[in-house]
Design a protein around this motif. Structure first.
Motif, PDB file in Angstrom:
ATOM      1  N   GLU A  87      -9.845 112.075  18.648  1.00  0.00           N
ATOM      2  CA  GLU A  87      -9.455 110.725  18.579  1.00  0.00           C
ATOM      3  C   GLU A  87      -7.804 110.497  18.450  1.00  0.00           C
ATOM      4  O   GLU A  87      -7.438 109.450  18.827  1.00  0.00           O
ATOM      5  CB  GLU A  87     -10.255 110.291  17.316  1.00  0.00           C
ATOM      6  N   SER A  88      -7.453 111.617  17.607  1.00  0.00           N
ATOM      7  CA  SER A  88      -5.983 111.481  17.592  1.00  0.00           C
ATOM      8  C   SER A  88      -5.178 111.514  18.862  1.00  0.00           C
ATOM      9  O   SER A  88      -4.202 110.824  18.911  1.00  0.00           O
ATOM     10  CB  SER A  88      -5.356 112.958  16.887  1.00  0.00           C
ATOM     11  N   ILE A  89      -5.845 112.363  19.691  1.00  0.00           N
ATOM     12  CA  ILE A  89      -5.058 112.195  21.120  1.00  0.00           C
ATOM     13  C   ILE A  89      -5.291 110.836  21.878  1.00  0.00           C
ATOM     14  O   ILE A  89      -4.184 110.488  22.409  1.00  0.00           O
ATOM     15  CB  ILE A  89      -5.704 113.456  22.053  1.00  0.00           C
ATOM     16  N   ALA A  90      -6.547 110.401  21.839  1.00  0.00           N
ATOM     17  CA  ALA A  90      -6.816 108.839  22.204  1.00  0.00           C
ATOM     18  C   ALA A  90      -5.758 108.025  21.366  1.00  0.00           C
ATOM     19  O   ALA A  90      -5.295 107.219  22.288  1.00  0.00           O
ATOM     20  CB  ALA A  90      -8.164 108.576  21.988  1.00  0.00           C
ATOM     21  N   ALA A  91      -5.477 108.095  20.089  1.00  0.00           N
ATOM     22  CA  ALA A  91      -4.641 107.222  19.466  1.00  0.00           C
ATOM     23  C   ALA A  91      -3.182 107.221  19.975  1.00  0.00           C
ATOM     24  O   ALA A  91      -2.530 106.399  20.213  1.00  0.00           O
ATOM     25  CB  ALA A  91      -4.570 107.451  18.111  1.00  0.00           C
ATOM     26  N   THR A  92      -2.756 108.738  20.139  1.00  0.00           N
ATOM     27  CA  THR A  92      -1.495 108.968  20.683  1.00  0.00           C
ATOM     28  C   THR A  92      -1.230 108.262  22.087  1.00  0.00           C
ATOM     29  O   THR A  92      -0.297 107.838  22.164  1.00  0.00           O
ATOM     30  CB  THR A  92      -1.239 110.245  20.864  1.00  0.00           C
ATOM     31  N   LEU A  93      -2.102 108.424  22.984  1.00  0.00           N
ATOM     32  CA  LEU A  93      -2.178 107.841  24.293  1.00  0.00           C
ATOM     33  C   LEU A  93      -2.065 106.373  24.156  1.00  0.00           C
ATOM     34  O   LEU A  93      -1.267 105.761  25.068  1.00  0.00           O
ATOM     35  CB  LEU A  93      -3.194 108.510  25.014  1.00  0.00           C
ATOM     36  N   ARG A  94      -2.707 105.945  23.568  1.00  0.00           N
ATOM     37  CA  ARG A  94      -3.041 104.383  23.226  1.00  0.00           C
ATOM     38  C   ARG A  94      -1.527 103.743  22.574  1.00  0.00           C
ATOM     39  O   ARG A  94      -1.183 102.880  23.309  1.00  0.00           O
ATOM     40  CB  ARG A  94      -4.101 103.833  22.267  1.00  0.00           C
ATOM     41  N   ASN A  95      -1.048 104.386  21.776  1.00  0.00           N
ATOM     42  CA  ASN A  95       0.291 103.941  21.317  1.00  0.00           C
ATOM     43  C   ASN A  95       1.367 104.081  22.365  1.00  0.00           C
ATOM     44  O   ASN A  95       2.244 103.068  22.539  1.00  0.00           O
ATOM     45  CB  ASN A  95       0.592 104.753  19.822  1.00  0.00           C
ATOM     46  N   ALA A  96       1.415 105.315  22.961  1.00  0.00           N
ATOM     47  CA  ALA A  96       2.082 105.490  24.126  1.00  0.00           C
ATOM     48  C   ALA A  96       2.123 104.353  25.387  1.00  0.00           C
ATOM     49  O   ALA A  96       3.059 103.897  25.556  1.00  0.00           O
ATOM     50  CB  ALA A  96       2.271 106.940  24.714  1.00  0.00           C
ATOM     51  N   TRP A  97       0.875 104.208  25.507  1.00  0.00           N
ATOM     52  CA  TRP A  97       0.890 103.248  26.597  1.00  0.00           C
ATOM     53  C   TRP A  97       1.200 101.880  26.228  1.00  0.00           C
ATOM     54  O   TRP A  97       1.616 101.098  26.766  1.00  0.00           O
ATOM     55  CB  TRP A  97      -0.746 103.193  26.869  1.00  0.00           C
ATOM     56  N   ARG A  98       1.050 101.416  24.906  1.00  0.00           N
ATOM     57  CA  ARG A  98       1.230 100.141  24.243  1.00  0.00           C
ATOM     58  C   ARG A  98       2.783 100.045  24.310  1.00  0.00           C
ATOM     59  O   ARG A  98       3.371  98.968  24.662  1.00  0.00           O
ATOM     60  CB  ARG A  98       0.936 100.080  23.037  1.00  0.00           C
ATOM     61  N   HIS A  99       3.393 101.082  24.074  1.00  0.00           N
ATOM     62  CA  HIS A  99       4.957 101.197  23.852  1.00  0.00           C
ATOM     63  C   HIS A  99       5.570 101.035  25.199  1.00  0.00           C
ATOM     64  O   HIS A  99       6.641 100.320  25.500  1.00  0.00           O
ATOM     65  CB  HIS A  99       5.409 102.336  23.168  1.00  0.00           C
ATOM     66  N   LEU A 100       4.925 101.595  26.051  1.00  0.00           N
ATOM     67  CA  LEU A 100       5.213 101.577  27.765  1.00  0.00           C
ATOM     68  C   LEU A 100       5.172 100.158  28.181  1.00  0.00           C
ATOM     69  O   LEU A 100       5.668  99.969  29.345  1.00  0.00           O
ATOM     70  CB  LEU A 100       4.815 102.782  28.403  1.00  0.00           C
ATOM     71  N   HIS A 101       4.478  99.498  27.638  1.00  0.00           N
ATOM     72  CA  HIS A 101       4.101  97.847  28.057  1.00  0.00           C
ATOM     73  C   HIS A 101       5.147  96.837  27.166  1.00  0.00           C
ATOM     74  O   HIS A 101       5.223  95.682  27.676  1.00  0.00           O
ATOM     75  CB  HIS A 101       2.731  97.472  28.182  1.00  0.00           C
ATOM     76  N   ASP A 102       6.056  97.395  26.394  1.00  0.00           N
ATOM     77  CA  ASP A 102       6.878  96.546  25.391  1.00  0.00           C
ATOM     78  C   ASP A 102       8.162  96.365  26.353  1.00  0.00           C
ATOM     79  O   ASP A 102       9.079  97.767  26.129  1.00  0.00           O
ATOM     80  CB  ASP A 102       6.832  97.121  24.140  1.00  0.00           C
ATOM     81  N   PRO A 103       8.565  95.500  26.691  1.00  0.00           N
ATOM     82  CA  PRO A 103      10.040  95.512  27.501  1.00  0.00           C
ATOM     83  C   PRO A 103      11.222  95.907  26.622  1.00  0.00           C
ATOM     84  O   PRO A 103      12.222  96.737  27.090  1.00  0.00           O
ATOM     85  CB  PRO A 103       9.944  93.879  27.958  1.00  0.00           C
TER      86      PRO A 103
END
Length: 418
Positions: A219-235
């Protein structure tokens, strides 16, 4: 809400961070300054002795720079995993493990019998070093009051500059005096070992950290990936991540090959003398906290654009075939780079409301990927077309980063995130 005892609110139940002028704030600043020294002294110690490394191992100018690029690439690839580890075991513990492991690997590097093995160990040393910059900004934002965070980040960056400077001005003259680049790097490894112990002893116990032990590693890995993915969609964040990729790439390229340039005609400086130009790093230790304070009053975007403009003008000054022009240009370029970097890195850590560790990790990932890529590419430009071509390449990188910032970054960050 005002600050009460030891960084807590007046009710004593809510942690709001150490305020500037308190003992806790001073210890956090001192510990992070030392961590920056331990990290970046090791990372850049070989830079001042690249000509000796090229000669000793019988490799080309561009290939010798792989001693730097291997370390920065390892660091780049490790920052996101380190942010995951730090979310579970704590920021201070993660950074302590990182700098101790890296120091041990620095000693191992010196025992390697050939260039290929040395590069491999340097890569893993960089992986270990990644634990400090990966979580430092998150640590500072958790332990320091939000009103003092920008200045705190600036002081950490100042430690980075002192560390980078120490690694260079210690290794270069010692290598020249002993006739062996290994002795120069050994001295830096010893310095880093001392700094590692001091960090562990001085850094206060974290108060703002909330561990993720209540969830599984998956779950930590999934949360890390979700956060990273969200950040990479923030201009805004993407434009901030572009800054270190371009600017740090160009900055390292200049420093990688400046020694070669100064040891060649018309300058013909000995290594120990050319190593002294790395004292220009002191300009970064001054400009980083200064830029943080100015950004807090006048806005981060304005500070970044002004710093980038100064850096470009300084690079053009370095085209003049005069030693003093090169030194003045180097000092100004270094001050401007670190002013822009400290501002952007602090912004990358402060902008997101969730996943700050992942945001700072992504910033550092691009920071060191840029260093690895352009640190080598710059050598190709220098070998093929000379110093002027390298300078124009770096000026183009700085200009591109400035253009992205002008177009994308908001003039005034939202109050909740500034």
């Amino acid at each position: 809400m005002t600050t009460g005892h030891a960084g807590f609110s007046e009710t004593g139940t809510t942690w709001i961070g150490h305020r500037r002028g308190t003992g806790g704030y001073t210890l956090v600043q001192l510990a992070m300054f030392i961590a920056g020294v331990a990290t970046f002294a090791q990372l850049y110690a070989p830079q001042a002795v690249l000509p000796q490394i090229a000669e000793g191992f019988g490799v080309s100018t561009a290939e010798s720079a792989l001693m730097i690029s291997a370390g920065t690439l390892g660091l780049a690839l490790a920052v996101v995993p380190w942010s995951l580890v730090a979310d579970r075991i704590g920021r201070k513990r993660a950074m302590s493990i990182a700098i101790v492991a890296a120091t041990l690997l620095a000693f191992v590097t010196l025992a390697m019998p050939n260039f290929e093995f040395a590069i491999i160990v340097r890569f893993f040393e960089g992986c270990a070093l990644g634990g400090v910059p990966a979580v430092a900004m998150a640590y500072l934002n958790e332990e320091v009051h939000k009103k003092d965070a920008a200045a705190a980040v600036g002081t950490f960056i100042a430690g980075n500059t002192i560390g980078g400077l120490s690694g260079r001005i210690i290794s270069g003259p010692l290598a020249e005096a002993t006739g062996s680049w290994q002795f120069g790097v050994l001295a830096v490894a010893i310095l880093s070992a001392i700094a590692s112990v001091l960090f562990i002893l001085l850094a206060p116990r974290p108060s703002g950290f909330q561990p993720l032990n209540q969830i599984s590693i998956g779950e930590s890995i999934a949360a890390t990936l979700r956060n990273a993915w969200r950040h990479l969609h923030d201009p805004v964040l993407v434009s901030l991540y572009v800054q270190p990729f371009l600017l740090m790439g160009g900055f390292v390229a200049i420093y990688n090959y400046l020694g070669f340039h100064l040891s060649a005609p018309p300058f013909l400086l000995p290594v120990w003398v050319s190593s002294m130009v790395f004292l220009a790093y002191l300009a970064g230790s001054v400009s980083s906290p200064f830029a943080g304070r100015i950004a807090g009053r006048h806005g981060r975007k304005l500070v970044m654009i002004v710093c980038d403009l100064v850096a470009i003008a300084s690079l053009l000054l370095m085209l003049i075939p005069n030693l003093w022009a090169i030194i003045v240009g180097l000092v100004l370029m270094t001050a401007a780079f670190f002013g822009s970097h400290s501002t952007a890195s602090g912004w990358a850590g402060a902008w997101p409301t969730e996943g700050r560790a992942q945001s700072t990790a992504l910033y550092n990932l691009l920071y060191y990927v840029g260093s690895s890529v352009f640190g080598y590419v710059g050598g190709v430009f220098y070998q093929q077309w000379g110093w002027d071509a390298l300078v124009y390449l770096v000026a183009g990188l700085f200009g591109s980063g400035m253009l992205v910032g002008i177009i994308v970054l908001p003039r005034k960050p939202r109050a909740a995130r500034s």
